[in-house]
Write an enzyme that holds these catalytic residues in place. Structure first.
Site, PDB file in Angstrom:
ATOM      1  N   GLU A 197     -26.416  -1.298  12.061  1.00  0.00           N
ATOM      2  CA  GLU A 197     -27.869  -1.315  12.283  1.00  0.00           C
ATOM      3  C   GLU A 197     -27.539  -1.833  14.356  1.00  0.00           C
ATOM      4  OE1 GLU A 197     -31.442  -2.707  11.110  1.00  0.00           O
ATOM      5  OE2 GLU A 197     -30.506  -4.739  10.303  1.00  0.00           O
TER       6      GLU A 197
ATOM      7  N   CYS B 156       3.511   4.589   5.099  1.00  0.00           N
ATOM      8  CA  CYS B 156       2.272   4.386   4.566  1.00  0.00           C
ATOM      9  C   CYS B 156       2.001   4.166   3.178  1.00  0.00           C
ATOM     10  CB  CYS B 156       1.500   5.257   4.766  1.00  0.00           C
ATOM     11  SG  CYS B 156      -0.551   5.286   4.356  1.00  0.00           S
TER      12      CYS B 156
ATOM     13  N   HIS C  43     -31.210  -0.744   7.870  1.00  0.00           N
ATOM     14  CA  HIS C  43     -31.715  -2.135   7.471  1.00  0.00           C
ATOM     15  C   HIS C  43     -31.767  -3.050   5.904  1.00  0.00           C
ATOM     16  CE1 HIS C  43     -33.923  -6.100   9.389  1.00  0.00           C
ATOM     17  NE2 HIS C  43     -34.551  -6.034   8.472  1.00  0.00           N
TER      18      HIS C  43
ATOM     19  N   LYS D  12      -0.732  -3.531   2.746  1.00  0.00           N
ATOM     20  CA  LYS D  12      -0.747  -4.110   3.583  1.00  0.00           C
ATOM     21  C   LYS D  12      -2.328  -4.306   2.760  1.00  0.00           C
ATOM     22  CE  LYS D  12      -3.489  -2.299   6.595  1.00  0.00           C
ATOM     23  NZ  LYS D  12      -2.699  -2.328   7.695  1.00  0.00           N
TER      24      LYS D  12
ATOM     25  N   GLU E 297      -2.414  -8.319  11.241  1.00  0.00           N
ATOM     26  CA  GLU E 297      -2.685  -8.665   9.799  1.00  0.00           C
ATOM     27  C   GLU E 297      -2.108  -9.347   8.656  1.00  0.00           C
ATOM     28  OE1 GLU E 297      -4.435  -3.202  10.120  1.00  0.00           O
ATOM     29  OE2 GLU E 297      -2.723  -4.243   9.538  1.00  0.00           O
TER      30      GLU E 297
ATOM     31  N   CYS F 100       0.668   0.633   5.583  1.00  0.00           N
ATOM     32  CA  CYS F 100      -1.035   1.180   5.081  1.00  0.00           C
ATOM     33  C   CYS F 100      -1.103   0.399   3.566  1.00  0.00           C
ATOM     34  CB  CYS F 100      -2.116   2.340   5.601  1.00  0.00           C
ATOM     35  SG  CYS F 100      -1.121   3.096   6.736  1.00  0.00           S
TER      36      CYS F 100
ATOM     37  N   ALA G 120      -8.685   0.520  12.559  1.00  0.00           N
ATOM     38  CA  ALA G 120      -9.077  -0.801  12.619  1.00  0.00           C
ATOM     39  C   ALA G 120      -8.004  -1.686  12.159  1.00  0.00           C
ATOM     40  CB  ALA G 120      -9.588  -0.321  11.756  1.00  0.00           C
TER      41      ALA G 120
ATOM     42  N   GLY H 163       6.921  -3.941  16.406  1.00  0.00           N
ATOM     43  CA  GLY H 163       7.602  -3.050  16.886  1.00  0.00           C
ATOM     44  C   GLY H 163       8.161  -2.309  16.015  1.00  0.00           C
TER      45      GLY H 163
ATOM     46  N   TYR I 186       2.057  11.798  -5.373  1.00  0.00           N
ATOM     47  CA  TYR I 186       2.745  12.236  -3.894  1.00  0.00           C
ATOM     48  C   TYR I 186       3.884  13.558  -4.876  1.00  0.00           C
ATOM     49  CZ  TYR I 186       1.156  10.587  -0.244  1.00  0.00           C
ATOM     50  OH  TYR I 186      -0.210   9.876   1.062  1.00  0.00           O
TER      51      TYR I 186
ATOM     52  N   TYR J 105      -0.934  -5.134  15.022  1.00  0.00           N
ATOM     53  CA  TYR J 105      -1.891  -4.610  14.435  1.00  0.00           C
ATOM     54  C   TYR J 105      -0.627  -5.569  13.285  1.00  0.00           C
ATOM     55  CZ  TYR J 105      -3.734  -0.092  15.902  1.00  0.00           C
ATOM     56  OH  TYR J 105      -4.133   1.251  16.221  1.00  0.00           O
ATOM     57  N   ILE J 106       0.370  -5.146  12.998  1.00  0.00           N
ATOM     58  CA  ILE J 106       0.923  -5.635  11.369  1.00  0.00           C
ATOM     59  C   ILE J 106       1.765  -7.577  11.954  1.00  0.00           C
ATOM     60  CG2 ILE J 106       3.323  -5.450  10.052  1.00  0.00           C
ATOM     61  CD1 ILE J 106       3.977  -3.252  11.294  1.00  0.00           C
TER      62      ILE J 106
HETATM   63  P1  NDP Z   1       3.136  -3.365  17.507  1.00  0.00           P
HETATM   64  O1  NDP Z   1       3.597  -2.041  18.467  1.00  0.00           O
HETATM   65  O2  NDP Z   1       1.430  -2.974  17.639  1.00  0.00           O
HETATM   66  O3  NDP Z   1       3.247  -4.586  18.310  1.00  0.00           O
HETATM   67  C1  NDP Z   1       4.712  -4.902  18.628  1.00  0.00           C
HETATM   68  C2  NDP Z   1       4.007  -6.453  18.919  1.00  0.00           C
HETATM   69  O4  NDP Z   1       5.390  -6.987  18.930  1.00  0.00           O
HETATM   70  C3  NDP Z   1       4.046  -6.171  20.709  1.00  0.00           C
HETATM   71  O5  NDP Z   1       2.333  -7.745  20.399  1.00  0.00           O
HETATM   72  C4  NDP Z   1       4.665  -6.539  21.591  1.00  0.00           C
HETATM   73  O6  NDP Z   1       3.972  -7.462  22.642  1.00  0.00           O
HETATM   74  C5  NDP Z   1       5.172  -7.431  20.467  1.00  0.00           C
HETATM   75  N1  NDP Z   1       7.153  -7.697  20.919  1.00  0.00           N
HETATM   76  C6  NDP Z   1       7.902  -6.153  20.808  1.00  0.00           C
HETATM   77  N2  NDP Z   1       8.992  -6.472  20.970  1.00  0.00           N
HETATM   78  C7  NDP Z   1       8.861  -7.613  21.448  1.00  0.00           C
HETATM   79  C8  NDP Z   1      10.445  -8.380  21.568  1.00  0.00           C
HETATM   80  N3  NDP Z   1      11.634  -8.365  22.076  1.00  0.00           N
HETATM   81  N4  NDP Z   1       9.433 -10.262  21.901  1.00  0.00           N
HETATM   82  C9  NDP Z   1       9.084 -10.637  21.041  1.00  0.00           C
HETATM   83  N5  NDP Z   1       7.591  -9.813  21.341  1.00  0.00           N
HETATM   84  C10 NDP Z   1       8.282  -8.241  20.939  1.00  0.00           C
HETATM   85  O7  NDP Z   1       3.681  -2.602  16.483  1.00  0.00           O
HETATM   86  P2  NDP Z   1       3.703  -3.470  15.015  1.00  0.00           P
HETATM   87  O8  NDP Z   1       5.200  -3.391  14.727  1.00  0.00           O
HETATM   88  O9  NDP Z   1       2.713  -4.762  15.302  1.00  0.00           O
HETATM   89  O10 NDP Z   1       3.081  -2.398  14.043  1.00  0.00           O
HETATM   90  C11 NDP Z   1       3.742  -0.641  14.565  1.00  0.00           C
HETATM   91  C12 NDP Z   1       3.103   0.181  14.800  1.00  0.00           C
HETATM   92  O11 NDP Z   1       2.155   0.712  13.750  1.00  0.00           O
HETATM   93  C13 NDP Z   1       1.562  -0.028  15.892  1.00  0.00           C
HETATM   94  O12 NDP Z   1       1.564   0.123  16.926  1.00  0.00           O
HETATM   95  C14 NDP Z   1       0.150   0.883  15.048  1.00  0.00           C
HETATM   96  O13 NDP Z   1       0.374   1.872  15.443  1.00  0.00           O
HETATM   97  C15 NDP Z   1       0.615   1.614  13.833  1.00  0.00           C
HETATM   98  N6  NDP Z   1       0.225  -0.001  11.967  1.00  0.00           N
HETATM   99  C16 NDP Z   1      -0.937   0.167  12.930  1.00  0.00           C
HETATM  100  C17 NDP Z   1      -1.642  -0.345  11.153  1.00  0.00           C
HETATM  101  C18 NDP Z   1      -3.067   0.337  11.322  1.00  0.00           C
HETATM  102  O14 NDP Z   1      -3.978   1.371  11.296  1.00  0.00           O
HETATM  103  N7  NDP Z   1      -4.468  -1.153  10.993  1.00  0.00           N
HETATM  104  C19 NDP Z   1      -1.114  -1.010  10.746  1.00  0.00           C
HETATM  105  C20 NDP Z   1      -0.030  -1.725  10.955  1.00  0.00           C
HETATM  106  C21 NDP Z   1       0.438  -0.906  11.951  1.00  0.00           C
HETATM  107  P3  NDP Z   1       3.268  -6.632  24.407  1.00  0.00           P
HETATM  108  O15 NDP Z   1       1.886  -6.372  23.840  1.00  0.00           O
HETATM  109  O16 NDP Z   1       4.351  -7.935  24.837  1.00  0.00           O
HETATM  110  O17 NDP Z   1       5.269  -5.472  24.288  1.00  0.00           O
END
Ligand code: NDP
Length: 452
Positions: A441, A42, A436, A50, A180, A47, A341, A261, A98, A176-177
């Site tokens: 709102e 994070c 307002h 980012k 973003e 976070c 978010a 992921g 930290y 998410y990533i």
């Molecule tokens: P996510 O799990 O959110 O998304 C992974 C994405 O990659 C999905 O769209 C998935 O597709 C796709 N994917 C997975 N494997 C493959 C593959 N082999 N080939 C092609 N596409 C693939 O992971 P992120 O990496 O974006 O983020 C990790 C976690 O970190 C999030 O789940 C979240 O919990 C946390 N995070 C939170 C944030 C926040 O609070 N603002 C910001 C960033 C991260 P499919 O949907 O089809 O499975």
């Protein structure tokens, strides 16, 4: 038996630090081992940096919109190294905070790689430490699919340290990533394509939110390519990258960024010396008390793969510390109404059930929706629109979900999360006086259901 420590925490990220500090505060003898950086994902590669980059990217819109309010700004120029240097300085400051938090709370900080050697012992730099409880809080690590040439691509550990802003970026993924960083690169001036393997990104979010963000990112100039995935990557003579897609198309880029992921970080942790079991996805299996199959070994945060969000890891860390060392204050973590978010531009803010989830769970659903042009944009050329949506249980009137795409959605949804956790009904939303003029709102003035 006497141990060197009551609690030995492996990993000084959000969850580990919170557990260690609280445990030490309750009088426990605590050690934390960290092999990389204080504050974990994070603070260092997640976070915090980012959000700083998202602020940086938003200035592109700000400069353009300022003209509608009578400001003339000269040609706006952006310098990536300045942003990264300033970001790095801020992260170093947070690493120091930290360190102080841990040391001042009486925690023994051990910097090095910790390996579990048995149910009650950990080895670090050739030294062995015994502990009554061992807490694994080692987090996660970016997962990059092993397509040929994947070594030319980067993940979220590297993206924060790029020497230069790439002119052309391919962002792979639809979570998410990916969303973003597509906004960040696009805002800062890179030609940005987002490639997602499915029909529509952000699987699991409300469909209205997913569609709305698709429209807004497209308006902002992000090239969205769904049903697209990379088959191979080749480095070309001029240093640029050539991605060959599974459908045979070829795309050139200066940077290919995988946001596909994260996997649990279990490398060389010594789990083979224990009876700790993993679940079918490879995360550490724990019970409701975060206890693994080896009772003296607990685990929290991303490594258990429940909800990979910092505030959830914090809550889990606190729950462990309280249960072990201050049981009279122990409370379980409520996973039901977790607000979240996505800091895309515009932001997504969401809490509770999506319309699709609510229907799947058998609710008779009423939906309220509002789409409008934010007031701040009325003097500008921007055509960006905001979406707000409430999902209501028609039988009990309880609000099941709140969803927003628009400026400050992340800020707005925090307050709504309190209302949902308190079980607020739509009537309570209606009887709440609005602030307002604000966008927020709208959440208390939506009167007519769009569907039921
Ligand atoms: P996510 O799990 O959110 O998304 C992974 C994405 O990659 C999905 O769209 C998935 O597709 C796709 N994917 C997975 N494997 C493959 C593959 N082999 N080939 C092609 N596409 C693939 O992971 P992120 O990496 O974006 O983020 C990790 C976690 O970190 C999030 O789940 C979240 O919990 C946390 N995070 C939170 C944030 C926040 O609070 N603002 C910001 C960033 C991260 P499919 O949907 O089809 O499975």
């Amino acid at each position: 038996m006497t141990y060197d420590f009551d609690l030995f925490v492996i990993g000084a990220g959000s969850g580990g630090v919170r557990a260690a500090r609280f445990a030490a505060g309750y009088g426990a003898r605590v050690a934390v081992a960290e092999s990389r950086y204080l504050g974990g994902t994070c603070v260092n590669v997640g976070c915090v940096p980012k959000k700083l980059l998202v602020y940086g990217a938003h200035f592109a819109d700000d400069f353009e919109q300022a003209q509608g309010f009578g400001w003339s700004v000269g040609e706006a120029k952006f310098d990536w190294p300045t942003l990264i240097t300033n970001k790095n300085r801020e992260i170093e400051r947070l690493n120091g905070i930290y360190r102080n938090l841990l040391v001042n709370s009486g925690v023994t900080l051990l910097e090095g790689h910790a390996r579990i050697v048995d149910d009650h012992s950990v080895e670090l730099d050739g030294k062995r430490y015994s502990a009554k409880h061992i807490l694994i809080a080692t987090g996660g690590w970016p997962h990059i699919p092993e397509v040929p040439g994947h070594e030319h691509a980067i993940g979220s550990n590297e993206v924060f340290f790029l020497q230069q802003l790439p002119k052309r970026v391919l962002v792979i993924g639809g979570g998410y990533i990916a969303v973003e960083f597509a906004s960040i690169f696009n805002g800062l001036g890179s030609h940005t394509s987002l490639l997602y393997r499915g029909d529509l990104f952000l699987r699991g979010f409300d469909n209205a939110v997913r569609n709305h963000l698709q429209e807004e990112l497209t308006k902002h100039g992000v090239d969205l390519q769904f049903n697209s995935d990379i088959a191979r990557i080749d480095k070309q003579a001029d240093g640029s990258l050539l991605a060959t897609l599974k459908d045979g198309r070829k795309l050139e880029a200066d940077c290919i960024f995988y946001a596909t992921g994260r996997r649990p970080m279990l490398d060389n942790l010594g789990l083979e010396n224990t009876h700790v079991e993993l679940d079918e996805r490879g995360y550490i299996k724990v019970d409701a008390k975060y206890q693994s199959s080896t009772p003296s070994i607990l685990a929290i945060g991303d490594v258990i793969g429940r909800v990979q969000l910092t505030p959830v890891a914090l809550a889990e860390g606190m729950a462990v510390a309280r249960r072990l060392f201050k049981p009279e204050e122990y409370r379980t973590v409520d996973y039901q109404t977790i607000p979240t978010a996505v800091f895309s531009l515009p932001n997504i803010g969401t809490v509770g059930l999506s319309e699709e989830q609510a229907r799947e769970e058998g609710y008779r659903v009423q939906v309220f929706e509002s789409r409008f042009r934010p007031m701040k944009l009325t003097l500008t050329e921007s055509q960006e629109r905001t979406l707000m949506k409430l999902v209501v249980d028609a039988d009990t009137d309880r609000v099941l979900g709140c969803h927003m795409v628009g400026p400050e959605a992340g800020e707005i949804v925090q307050g709504l999360a309190i209302a949902l956790k308190a079980g607020a009904t739509k009537q309570i939303f209606d009887e709440t006086i609005g602030v307002h003029p604000t966008a927020a709102e709208e959440f208390v003035t939506m009167r007519t259901p769009v569907s039921s």
